[in-house]
Enzyme design. Structure first.
Site, PDB file in Angstrom:
ATOM      1  N   ARG A 524       0.836  -1.207   0.000  1.00 30.30           N
ATOM      2  CA  ARG A 524       0.000   0.000   0.000  1.00 30.30           C
ATOM      3  C   ARG A 524       0.869   1.255   0.000  1.00 30.30           C
ATOM      4  NH1 ARG A 524      -3.884   0.668   4.698  1.00 30.30           N
ATOM      5  NH2 ARG A 524      -1.991   0.164   5.838  1.00 30.30           N
ATOM      6  N   SER A 588       7.540  -5.044   7.179  1.00 35.67           N
ATOM      7  CA  SER A 588       7.187  -5.977   8.265  1.00 35.67           C
ATOM      8  C   SER A 588       7.985  -7.268   8.222  1.00 35.67           C
ATOM      9  CB  SER A 588       5.694  -6.288   8.208  1.00 35.67           C
ATOM     10  OG  SER A 588       5.007  -5.075   8.193  1.00 35.67           O
ATOM     11  N   ASP A 642       5.500  -3.164  11.374  1.00 38.11           N
ATOM     12  CA  ASP A 642       4.038  -2.995  11.531  1.00 38.11           C
ATOM     13  C   ASP A 642       3.610  -3.105  12.995  1.00 38.11           C
ATOM     14  OD1 ASP A 642       4.682  -5.677  11.627  1.00 38.11           O
ATOM     15  OD2 ASP A 642       2.883  -6.361  10.596  1.00 38.11           O
TER      16      ASP A 642
END
Length: 902
Positions: A524, A588, A642
């Protein structure tokens, strides 16, 4: 004349549909906890939960009390793939003094007969399970216990009503103990109603059979009902056979409009006036008597036999069912009728014979009609339970009336098919349902008990005691300390990586920030606008891009070029290509950071395998790729995990949030640690967020004692064998795979899917974690569980679905408990860091497993509470930790940087 006279006995389809609706309403009443006490149709749970599946085997005894004779049987069931069985029986009379005497005499008689039978079959020295067919309404609380509600069918034994008949039989057998094997070894395993026995016998030959019907001296039906509809028994899983005891339908007046004067007269003269009214309109015990009463009245009115009533005709019970059946043998003309009437000292003309034959037809036809209407109600209920438009099913059927009456079966079938056109019904005649059936129920109970043992054994290693969980907590604490110490950090399995995030939001953050989020199969790009002050808010705009497998597992250069391509698309889309915005990069994967904007990839996880990245600085790789494209420039401020993002997002809402937890595809935790405890970073002032990377806990073998053979199989088949062992026991990415391994093992043991391992079950990764969440949902009926399994190509029975649900529940419960034990270690450490007796702290949580699984979050919270009783932990759901969180970290870093410069 006869038609006019018996007009009320002729029932149209409309009337039958109405009877069907009335019976359906009675069934619902009987199943409800509050309405059952006043229901006439008692809907008694039989505790028979499973039909035969063909794998039953062994030697069984059965005794059968309830018909005109008492019977003892020996049943051998062969597991030879052909589903064959062998039945040997002996019949004993039931003398009137026994069936109308007292209880002790009755059960002594049963025990005597059984003993005699065992002697003749040379079985006295074997220990055999016994099924007891007792064809009277009983209230059961388990399979081998039943309290007699009321005698029916001419039986009137004193002192038995309201007592458990199985213990009475056991007592009688104990008395005879001396004559048996050392301890009178007959094990009464199941109490069965003959109707249930009929269904089970037919169920052995036809797996579709889920209804049993008796039409003989008595009448009754049973069928497999969904547990969730049976209020009288705990539990919602699976099905149970319900013995309707439909003979009492109408005892509350529900059928008064259909009962004729003859029905009323018959009832008044019976042993139990006002009771079993439906049975009295249907069963063979009463039909002959009905015919006799009709003939008397017609004769008295001068319509038959010249108005002369013989003494024989006035004698109760003179016309029996066998006479009615014989008179209805049309092929033999009127000879049977004439003979029977002559024996009754009536001198019939040919017209008399035709009229009497017609009376018999109307009476027996009404019986078949009423029986069909109630059966149609049961079939409709079954079809609706299964949510099918059309249903194929089998009705197992027994009873003298059905078997010996020349037209009865044909009439019944025809009417049932007319009343339920959307059910394809096969009627299967039961061979000795009450004997073989009791043995079958016993055999199924035997099989289920053996299966239960095997399933318990397979799942036992997943059940963790409080002691074991406490041990896991202690070991986690030890590993956390190793990761913080300079001399042990290099070899520690829990890496305790410093993130260089040294503060949580204080509300003064503001500005426009970009965030990138890479951590799974999607990537994203976000634009985040943060406003401070009274109108504090965070606005986000984002776009999602897929990462194809060939790029996940290609070269590092290709991966970062793809990422920059996605950023370019987004900047164009938002119209901000010219601005040099500060950017937070959520990455992450385990990184070793030397500062907030330097992150060296320790190793890929989650299916990524891009080459030339491990050991490299991911921020440099991103900058290089931006340079190669040469279209725009960005200020990369922070590389973020994350888990840290999750903590920051919640920290923006609640300053007490100092722990971040991810329980989703992966599993990880971060928390604010005192700088003085972090030996690998210079400085002792303030705090820094530590990314524990706890997924590697246990890679040194410290939790091998709780790893099962299934965990080892999952680990060996994974992309990174021997690594991330704790994560493989707690995270969504692997739980489905553990379940699949267990299902394969249970199928190999013949406990699931009829022992057939389907192609789809052999496929790795077929069992996604979302299916676990769906299967374990409390709102899902087993029918929907079966549908999910069908989507996976697994054709499951109702029993299979129960086992699959149990396996899923066991695996996810252990995951939540292990995760809770790890988290308890961290909150305890925070409490000690602060030096307080009681700690109040908030944990920011994200991840599909925590959010979507029906029980995971509850079990996790309960475990933390139990293992860290001095900590009051609040769990706060994070909103978009990896996007919003990255922007907030960037904003906090900018703020702290500016403060530092000032």
């Amino acid at each position: 004349q006869v038609d006019r006279y018996l007009y009320h006995m002729r029932l149209s389809d409309d009337v039958l549909l109405d009877v069907m609706a009335r019976f359906q309403a009675e069934m619902v009443k009987g199943l409800g906890r509050d309405t059952n006490p006043t229901a006439t149709v008692k809907m008694l749970p039989s505790f028979v939960r499973s039909l035969p599946d063909g794998s039953e085997k062994g030697d069984f005894l059965a005794v059968d009390l309830g018909g005109s004779q008492f019977r003892a049987h020996q049943v051998k069931v062969f597991d030879d793939g052909k589903q064959s069985s062998q039945l040997e029986s002996k019949f004993y009379p039931t003398p009137k003094e026994v069936i109308q005497g007292n209880g002790a005499e009755l059960f002594d008689y049963v025990a005597d007969c059984l003993l005699d039978f065992m002697e003749t079959k040379n079985l006295k020295h074997k220990k055999l399970p016994l099924g007891f067919t007792f064809s009277f309404p009983c209230k059961q609380t388990k399979l081998e216990e039943g309290v007699l509600l009321a005698w029916t069918k001419h039986f009137k034994v004193r002192g038995v009503q309201d007592t458990d008949v199985v213990s009475s039989l056991r007592k009688a057998l104990q008395k005879h103990k001396a004559s048996f094997v050392p301890a009178g070894d007959v094990d009464v395993l199941a109490l069965v109603n003959d109707t249930v026995g009929t269904m089970m016998t037919c169920g052995y030959d036809d797996q579709r059979c889920e209804v049993g019907l008796i039409i003989g001296t008595g009448t009754n039906a049973c069928y497999m009902e969904e547990m969730r509809h049976i209020d009288l028994v705990e539990g919602d899983e699976g099905r149970m056979c319900i013995n309707t005891e439909w003979g009492a339908f109408g005892d509350d007046g529900a059928l008064d409009d259909l009962r004729t004067e003859f029905d009323r007269e018959l009832d008044l003269g019976s042993l139990n006036p006002g009771k079993q009214l439906f049975e009295k309109m249907i069963s063979s015990l009463y039909l002959g008597e009905l015919v006799r009463l009709i003939l008397i009245k017609m004769t008295k009115e001068g319509l038959l036999f010249n108005g002369k009533v013989s003494t024989a005709l006035l004698t109760k019970g003179k016309i029996e069912m066998k006479h009615v059946s014989a008179m209805e043998k049309y092929k033999e003309g009127l000879s049977n009728t004439k003979e029977i009437l002559t024996e009754l000292n009536l001198f019939p003309s040919e017209e008399d014979c035709i009229a009497v034959q017609h009376v018999c037809t109307i009476v027996s036809f009404r019986s078949a009609n009423l029986c069909a209407a109630a059966l149609a109600a049961i079939l409709t209920r079954l079809r609706e339970n299964k949510k099918l438009l059309r249903m194929r099913t089998t009705v197992g059927i027994d009873g003298g009336l059905y078997k010996t009456h020349p037209q009865y079966a044909k009439r019944l079938h025809k009417v049932v098919r007319r009343l339920v056109p959307n059910c394809d019904v096969r009627f299967l005649l039961s061979v000795s349902g009450s004997g073989k059936g009791a043995a079958m129920v016993t055999a199924v109970a035997y099989r289920l008990a053996a299966q239960r043992k095997q399933i318990d054994a397979a799942l036992a290693p997943f059940l963790l005691s409080l002691e074991t969980l406490t041990e896991v907590k202690k070991k986690m604490r030890t590993e956390l300390e190793y990761g913080l110490k300079r001399e042990t950090q290099a070899s520690a399995t829990v890496k305790m990586l410093p993130t260089y995030v040294c503060g949580t939001p204080d509300g003064t953050e503001k500005g426009k920030f970009l965030a990138l989020d890479l951590g799974g199969t999607n990537f994203r790009v976000l634009l985040v606008k943060i406003r401070s002050g009274r109108r504090r808010s965070v606005q986000m705009y984002n776009k999602i891009f897929a990462i194809p497998l060939e790029i996940m597992q290609g070269t590092g250069e290709e991966l970062f070029d793809h990422i920059v391509q996605c950023i370019a698309d987004f900047l164009e889309y938002m119209g901000i290509k010219g601005a040099r915005l500060p950017l937070g990069f959520t990455f992450s994967f385990p990184c070793r950071q030397a500062s907030i904007d330097k992150g060296t990839l320790v190793g890929w996880t989650k299916g990524f395998k891009a080459t030339d990245c491990e050991g490299e600085d991911v921020v440099d790789m991103l900058r290089e790729a931006i340079r190669r494209r040469n279209e725009f420039d960005l200020d990369i401020v922070a590389v973020v995990n994350d888990t840290v993002g999750t903590m920051m997002t919640c920290g923006y809402e609640d300053p007490n949030c100092e722990i971040g937890l991810i329980a989703g595809t992966g599993s990880n935790v971060c928390y604010m640690e005192d700088m003085k405890n972090i030996e690998i970073v210079e400085g002792n002032e303030g705090k820094m967020c530590i990314n524990t990377e706890w997924g590697g806990f246990g890679d040194n073998g410290c939790i091998d004692n709780i790893r099962t053979k299934y965990d080892k199989e999952v680990d060996e088949g994974s992309l990174n064998p021997g690594k991330q062992r704790y994560e493989k026991m707690t995270s969504g990415m692997y739980l489905g795979e553990i379940v699949r391994q267990i299902l394969i093992d249970l199928t190999k043991q013949g406990l699931l899917f009829r022992g057939q391992i389907s192609e789809s079950l052999r496929k790795r990764g077929i069992f996604e974690t979302k299916f676990l969440s769906q299967i374990e949902s409390d709102r899902l009926a087993l029918l929907q569980v079966r549908r999910i399994l069908q989507q996976l190509g697994l054709d499951s029975t109702c029993e299979d679905s129960i086992i699959v649900k149990e396996v899923c529940g066991t695996v996810s419960k252990r995951a939540a408990q292990l995760c809770g034990a790890g988290l308890a270690a961290i909150v305890e450490k925070k409490r000690e860091n602060r030096g307080v007796e009681r700690l109040q702290i908030t944990v920011g949580v994200d991840g599909t497993l925590y959010k979507l699984h029906p029980h995971f979050s509850r079990v996790l919270r309960e475990t933390v509470k139990e293992l860290a009783p001095q900590c009051d932990v609040t769990f706060m759901l994070s909103e978009d930790g990896s996007g919003k969180g990255a922007a907030l970290i960037t904003a906090v870093a900018k703020r702290l940087h500016n403060v530092g410069q000032k």
